[in-house]
Design an enzyme around this catalytic site. Structure first.
Site, PDB file in Angstrom:
ATOM      1  CE1 TYR A   1       6.965 -44.733 -42.445  1.00 20.06           C
ATOM      2  CE2 TYR A   1       8.255 -45.520 -40.540  1.00 20.06           C
ATOM      3  CZ  TYR A   1       7.002 -45.183 -41.167  1.00 20.06           C
ATOM      4  OH  TYR A   1       5.790 -45.683 -40.450  1.00 20.06           O
TER       5      TYR A   1
ATOM      6  CG  ASP B   1       1.851 -49.398 -33.146  1.00 20.30           C
ATOM      7  OD1 ASP B   1       2.943 -49.661 -32.870  1.00 20.30           O
ATOM      8  OD2 ASP B   1       1.106 -48.383 -32.917  1.00 20.30           O
TER       9      ASP B   1
ATOM     10  CE  LYS C   1      -2.705 -52.800 -51.291  1.00 21.89           C
ATOM     11  NZ  LYS C   1      -3.966 -53.563 -50.963  1.00 21.89           N
TER      12      LYS C   1
ATOM     13  CG  ASP D   1       5.530 -47.782 -37.418  1.00 23.26           C
ATOM     14  OD1 ASP D   1       5.536 -48.039 -36.309  1.00 23.26           O
ATOM     15  OD2 ASP D   1       5.689 -46.585 -37.919  1.00 23.26           O
TER      16      ASP D   1
ATOM     17  CG  ASP E   1      -5.147 -55.308 -48.585  1.00 26.05           C
ATOM     18  OD1 ASP E   1      -4.262 -56.125 -48.828  1.00 26.05           O
ATOM     19  OD2 ASP E   1      -5.783 -54.618 -49.458  1.00 26.05           O
TER      20      ASP E   1
HETATM   21 MG    MG Z   1       5.044 -47.277 -34.579  1.00 19.50          MG
END
Ligand code: MG
Ligand code: NAI
Length: 379
Positions: free
Chosen positions: A146, A260, A199, A256, A232
């Site tokens: 980001y 969730d 990763k 992020d 993963d």
């Molecule tokens: Mg989020």
């Protein structure tokens, strides 16, 4: 002699409700915090200022927040944020124009997102019934995927041939500070373990640097267990072996997504709390629920305020008000245990019902209701 008045500690908080259910959950959280202050016998007080920035403000002014917005916020003790995003404004405009501007402008580089299982809330995870599950996602919040580096260009290819590049930025300083934060947090928890999410098999530059820094920092914490897990595989582990997790440190995008998943496992996105911290305290930190503006249920008065109220508890702890933070977290548990649940967690209570129940449970103790260990010692 007249009784001596206690000195009042006043905390100045900027409320930025934003869009959709953001306005509803921030109102709920403010009510709860004012109740916490009222119960303190004059010891603490909250001085609120509300900012109407967000998608309506954008419609009026063409900006998500004024150009000097950060200047207006910089002297507050904390920021209490709802959510930003509405179908009338492209999501990348609203997110970059407000929330990311604040997080990055105030160098809130550590985003702490506890995954907390509450009594009375059914988890889709079968293990949650028999195992004491509790872990924290520590998200790198200042760079990574980001960082906003890249661009779009037609590069002489003409319409229909556009090219876009979105680069991730990994710095040794950025990786090291978030990893040290994760290790320090792990030391305050019953299980002293940090899981690094990587990763590096596919992303051979940024993620390999991430791994190298993790190995180097880990040497300074010989008392903390470590593991490095591909993202993963980590998403599978969240579901299949969550009892093996304590602190999970991950880059901006990976954390992020994983947070969730964590809040969904705990029962609902509406339950999850988060703190965007500037650990050096040069700038105010920002406290907000993990969820977005939920346009599908906004305005119905039925959204779950627990994520925002839990974020208020993290704010109290950040202020050093440990007893008040603990009492509020306890009140949240007593509320869900009593069956005051919104629709997302299978109940029929309204946002106001749940808020009132949390306030009613402040300072109450019910030994019959099992409580869980505190998640974040110092945020
Ligand atoms: Mg989020
Ligand atoms: P969302 O989190 O707003 O909603 C996802 C699902 O969870 C929806 O079904 C919603 O009804 C439910 N939900 C969310 N919060 C809830 C609550 N408190 N109580 C009960 N149910 C709840 O995510 P979505 O739909 O992807 O995004 C909607 C808007 O929010 C978009 O504009 C997006 O950019 C923005 N957004 C903003 C964030 C922020 O400001 N931190 C974070 C995530 C999304």
């Amino acid at each position: 002699m007249p009784p001596t008045q206690p000195t009042t500690q006043t905390f100045r908080i900027a409320a930025i409700p934003g869009d959709g259910v953001g306005t509803e959950v921030v109102a709920a959280g403010r009510e709860v915090l004012d109740a916490v202050a009222a119960r303190s016998g004059g010891r603490i007080a909250f001085a609120w200022e509300e900012f109407d920035w967000g998608s309506d403000y954008y419609a009026r002014t063409g900006e998500m927040m004024p150009a000097d917005g950060l200047d207006q916020l910089k002297d507050f003790d904390a920021l209490y944020f709802g959510a930003v995003g509405w179908p009338t404004v492209p999501d990348h405009v609203s997110l970059w124009g407000l929330r990311l501007k604040i997080c990055q402008g105030f160098d809130q580089w550590a985003n702490v997102r506890p995954v907390h299982f509450l009594p009375g809330v059914q988890s889709p995870l079968r293990k949650a019934d028999s195992t004491d599950l509790d872990w924290v996602v520590v998200r790198e919040n200042s760079e990574g995927e980001y960082a906003g580096l890249g661009g779009r260009n037609l590069a002489a290819r003409g319409q229909g041939g556009e090219v876009a590049i979105q680069s991730a930025l990994f710095t040794e300083t950025g990786c090291e500070r978030i990893m040290r934060f994760a290790f320090d947090l792990a030391r305050t928890r019953p299980r002293k373990k940090v899981s690094s999410v990587t990763k590096s098999n596919a992303q051979q530059y940024g993620m390999v640097l991430w791994d190298d820094v993790f190995k180097r920092v880990a040497k300074d914490y010989p008392d903390v267990e470590t593991e490095s897990v591909l993202v993963d595989a980590m998403s599978a582990k969240f579901v299949l072996k969550p009892e093996d997790l304590s602190v999970v440190v991950a880059s901006n995008l990976n954390a992020d997504i994983l947070s969730d998943l964590g809040s969904a496992l705990a029962g609902s996105l509406g339950l999850a709390a988060s703190a965007n911290l500037n650990p050096e305290r040069r700038y105010p930190s920002m406290f907000e629920p993990v969820h977005g503006s939920a346009p599908d249920i906004a305005g119905t008065g039925t959204c779950n305020p627990i994520g925002a109220i839990g974020s208020a508890a993290l704010m109290l702890r950040h202020f050093g008000l440990e007893a008040e933070a603990g009492a509020l977290e306890r009140a949240i548990e007593l509320t869900t245990a009593s069956g005051a649940l919104t629709a997302d967690v299978g109940g029929s209570a309204t946002t106001d019902d749940v808020t009132a129940a949390v306030i009613a449970h402040l300072g109450q103790d019910d030994a019959d209701v099992e409580t869980r260990q505190p998640t974040t010692a110092t945020v």
